[in-house]
Write a protein that holds these residues in place. Structure first.
Motif, PDB file in Angstrom:
ATOM      1  N   GLU A 287       0.830  -1.213   0.000  1.00  0.00           N
ATOM      2  CA  GLU A 287       0.000   0.000   0.000  1.00  0.00           C
ATOM      3  C   GLU A 287       0.863   1.262   0.000  1.00  0.00           C
ATOM      4  O   GLU A 287       0.474   2.284  -0.570  1.00  0.00           O
ATOM      5  CB  GLU A 287      -0.938   0.012   1.212  1.00  0.00           C
ATOM      6  N   ILE A 288       2.032   1.209   0.634  1.00  0.00           N
ATOM      7  CA  ILE A 288       2.941   2.354   0.591  1.00  0.00           C
ATOM      8  C   ILE A 288       3.322   2.647  -0.859  1.00  0.00           C
ATOM      9  O   ILE A 288       3.320   3.809  -1.307  1.00  0.00           O
ATOM     10  CB  ILE A 288       4.207   2.085   1.437  1.00  0.00           C
TER      11      ILE A 288
ATOM     12  N   GLY B 101       3.004   5.899  -5.561  1.00  0.00           N
ATOM     13  CA  GLY B 101       3.154   5.752  -7.006  1.00  0.00           C
ATOM     14  C   GLY B 101       4.599   5.517  -7.388  1.00  0.00           C
ATOM     15  O   GLY B 101       5.032   5.839  -8.498  1.00  0.00           O
ATOM     16  N   ASP B 102       5.354   4.940  -6.465  1.00  0.00           N
ATOM     17  CA  ASP B 102       6.788   4.758  -6.660  1.00  0.00           C
ATOM     18  C   ASP B 102       7.253   3.564  -5.841  1.00  0.00           C
ATOM     19  O   ASP B 102       6.665   3.239  -4.814  1.00  0.00           O
ATOM     20  CB  ASP B 102       7.537   6.018  -6.218  1.00  0.00           C
ATOM     21  N   GLY B 103       8.312   2.916  -6.315  1.00  0.00           N
ATOM     22  CA  GLY B 103       8.856   1.770  -5.609  1.00  0.00           C
ATOM     23  C   GLY B 103       9.218   0.667  -6.578  1.00  0.00           C
ATOM     24  O   GLY B 103       8.966   0.769  -7.790  1.00  0.00           O
ATOM     25  N   PRO B 104       9.818  -0.414  -6.094  1.00  0.00           N
ATOM     26  CA  PRO B 104      10.226  -1.502  -6.977  1.00  0.00           C
ATOM     27  C   PRO B 104       9.092  -2.081  -7.806  1.00  0.00           C
ATOM     28  O   PRO B 104       9.287  -2.436  -8.972  1.00  0.00           O
ATOM     29  CB  PRO B 104      10.794  -2.545  -6.002  1.00  0.00           C
ATOM     30  N   CYS B 105       7.884  -2.201  -7.230  1.00  0.00           N
ATOM     31  CA  CYS B 105       6.791  -2.796  -8.000  1.00  0.00           C
ATOM     32  C   CYS B 105       6.405  -1.907  -9.174  1.00  0.00           C
ATOM     33  O   CYS B 105       6.080  -2.398 -10.258  1.00  0.00           O
ATOM     34  CB  CYS B 105       5.583  -3.100  -7.112  1.00  0.00           C
ATOM     35  N   GLN B 106       6.453  -0.586  -8.994  1.00  0.00           N
ATOM     36  CA  GLN B 106       6.156   0.326 -10.098  1.00  0.00           C
ATOM     37  C   GLN B 106       7.218   0.185 -11.192  1.00  0.00           C
ATOM     38  O   GLN B 106       6.895   0.161 -12.386  1.00  0.00           O
ATOM     39  CB  GLN B 106       6.120   1.761  -9.595  1.00  0.00           C
TER      40      GLN B 106
ATOM     41  N   GLY C 130      23.010   2.905  -0.136  1.00  0.00           N
ATOM     42  CA  GLY C 130      23.459   2.688  -1.497  1.00  0.00           C
ATOM     43  C   GLY C 130      22.448   3.016  -2.574  1.00  0.00           C
ATOM     44  O   GLY C 130      21.555   3.838  -2.413  1.00  0.00           O
ATOM     45  N   ARG C 131      22.585   2.323  -3.686  1.00  0.00           N
ATOM     46  CA  ARG C 131      21.860   2.623  -4.916  1.00  0.00           C
ATOM     47  C   ARG C 131      20.346   2.567  -4.748  1.00  0.00           C
ATOM     48  O   ARG C 131      19.617   3.420  -5.267  1.00  0.00           O
ATOM     49  CB  ARG C 131      22.307   1.643  -6.004  1.00  0.00           C
ATOM     50  N   ASP C 132      19.847   1.567  -4.034  1.00  0.00           N
ATOM     51  CA  ASP C 132      18.400   1.398  -3.916  1.00  0.00           C
ATOM     52  C   ASP C 132      17.751   2.548  -3.158  1.00  0.00           C
ATOM     53  O   ASP C 132      16.623   2.947  -3.471  1.00  0.00           O
ATOM     54  CB  ASP C 132      18.072   0.068  -3.233  1.00  0.00           C
ATOM     55  N   VAL C 133      18.441   3.085  -2.173  1.00  0.00           N
ATOM     56  CA  VAL C 133      17.916   4.241  -1.449  1.00  0.00           C
ATOM     57  C   VAL C 133      17.817   5.436  -2.389  1.00  0.00           C
ATOM     58  O   VAL C 133      16.840   6.201  -2.362  1.00  0.00           O
ATOM     59  CB  VAL C 133      18.798   4.583  -0.238  1.00  0.00           C
ATOM     60  N   GLY C 134      18.812   5.590  -3.253  1.00  0.00           N
ATOM     61  CA  GLY C 134      18.796   6.685  -4.204  1.00  0.00           C
ATOM     62  C   GLY C 134      17.690   6.562  -5.234  1.00  0.00           C
ATOM     63  O   GLY C 134      17.165   7.563  -5.715  1.00  0.00           O
ATOM     64  N   ARG C 135      17.327   5.326  -5.581  1.00  0.00           N
ATOM     65  CA  ARG C 135      16.281   5.127  -6.591  1.00  0.00           C
ATOM     66  C   ARG C 135      14.901   5.459  -6.041  1.00  0.00           C
ATOM     67  O   ARG C 135      14.075   6.028  -6.736  1.00  0.00           O
ATOM     68  CB  ARG C 135      16.309   3.669  -7.073  1.00  0.00           C
ATOM     69  N   TRP C 136      14.643   5.080  -4.790  1.00  0.00           N
ATOM     70  CA  TRP C 136      13.315   5.286  -4.193  1.00  0.00           C
ATOM     71  C   TRP C 136      13.489   5.815  -2.767  1.00  0.00           C
ATOM     72  O   TRP C 136      13.194   5.107  -1.797  1.00  0.00           O
ATOM     73  CB  TRP C 136      12.539   3.973  -4.156  1.00  0.00           C
ATOM     74  N   PRO C 137      13.964   7.026  -2.592  1.00  0.00           N
ATOM     75  CA  PRO C 137      14.329   7.492  -1.243  1.00  0.00           C
ATOM     76  C   PRO C 137      13.173   7.511  -0.254  1.00  0.00           C
ATOM     77  O   PRO C 137      13.344   7.099   0.897  1.00  0.00           O
ATOM     78  CB  PRO C 137      14.879   8.896  -1.501  1.00  0.00           C
TER      79      PRO C 137
END
Length: 250
Positions: free
Chosen positions: A75-76, A81-86, A103-110
């Motif tokens: 639900e988050i 409207g953002d995150g790995p599933c999107q 690292g990288r994943d934090v930068g992609r979806w902070p």
């Protein structure tokens, strides 16, 4: 291990996974299958939770989850409207966020990374549902510690996602509900599975009428309100439908 022995071991692992999937959905009705397969995924893989969502008009529509935690983190993503599933839905390929703490994943979806870690999730693995040309949703796997999936574990996750896709495609489609209702086929298809999210679509329509805006803008307003009030899009939608919130009075 010699190549032939390695192939045999992989064959046994695939067979074991297939047996677990078959046993997990045995006797399940169509509406139960998404949730059952989420539980199977947790049994087969080093993850703590799983959820499955269809993606309709840019909004993940959650069909089932293995736990309240998995449902909440899904639900988050829907709210933001953002995150790995999107990302997995947009790209049509697996998205492996192995470390949401650095690292990288934090930068992609902070923002998602922060909220997910606050909810106890440190890694997310999203598998697309569909084929090479169309992605209809995602199988999202959650873990409470950072870490990568092995190649064999990714294959198992994709196998579960493949079975999930086949199961969802076999569900009654719009033509089985009759015609003339004015409701789109894909919406009729979802109606029996994601009744909670009917409220999101209803609320979006109400916001459109209140503000005189299009569907994309109305959904963006709903998401923004949810985020600014530390709520979820689904909870805000319920408040809109029950007339506890009006967007033309904000």
């Amino acid at each position: 291990m010699r190549p032939r022995d390695d192939q045999r071991a992989r064959g046994r692992e695939r067979a074991d996974a297939a047996d677990a999937i078959a046993e997990g959905v045995r006797g399940a009705g169509p509406s139960e299958i998404p949730g059952r397969l989420c539980h199977v995924a947790v049994e087969l893989l080093p993850v703590n939770g799983a959820s499955v969502s269809l993606h309709s008009d840019g909004m993940p529509v959650q069909l089932g989850a293995s736990s309240a935690q998995a449902a909440y983190v899904t639900e988050i993503q829907a709210t933001l409207g953002d995150g790995p599933c999107q990302s997995a839905a947009e790209r049509g390929e697996p998205v492996l966020a192995c470390d949401l703490t650095a690292g990288r994943d934090v930068g992609r979806w902070p923002v998602f990374a922060q909220l997910a870690t606050e909810a106890g999730i440190r890694a997310v693995y999203s598998m697309p549902l569909g084929n090479d040309t169309v992605c209809v949703g995602t199988l999202d796997l959650y873990r409470d510690a950072p870490g990568e999936l092995t190649a064999d574990e990714v294959r198992t996750a994709r196998m579960v996602a493949g079975v999930m896709t086949v199961a969802l495609m076999a569900l009654p489609r719009g033509e089985e509900y009759g015609s003339g209702s004015g409701v789109r086929d894909e919406d009729r298809w979802l109606s029996g599975l994601a009744t909670d999210h009917d409220e999101v679509y209803q609320a979006t329509g109400m916001i459109m009428a209140q503000l005189g805006v299009g569907a994309d803008e109305a959904l963006a307003r709903l998401r923004a309100h949810a985020f600014s009030h530390s709520s979820t899009a689904l909870d805000v939608a319920r408040d809109v439908v029950s007339h506890r919130i009006r967007f033309d009075q904000d």
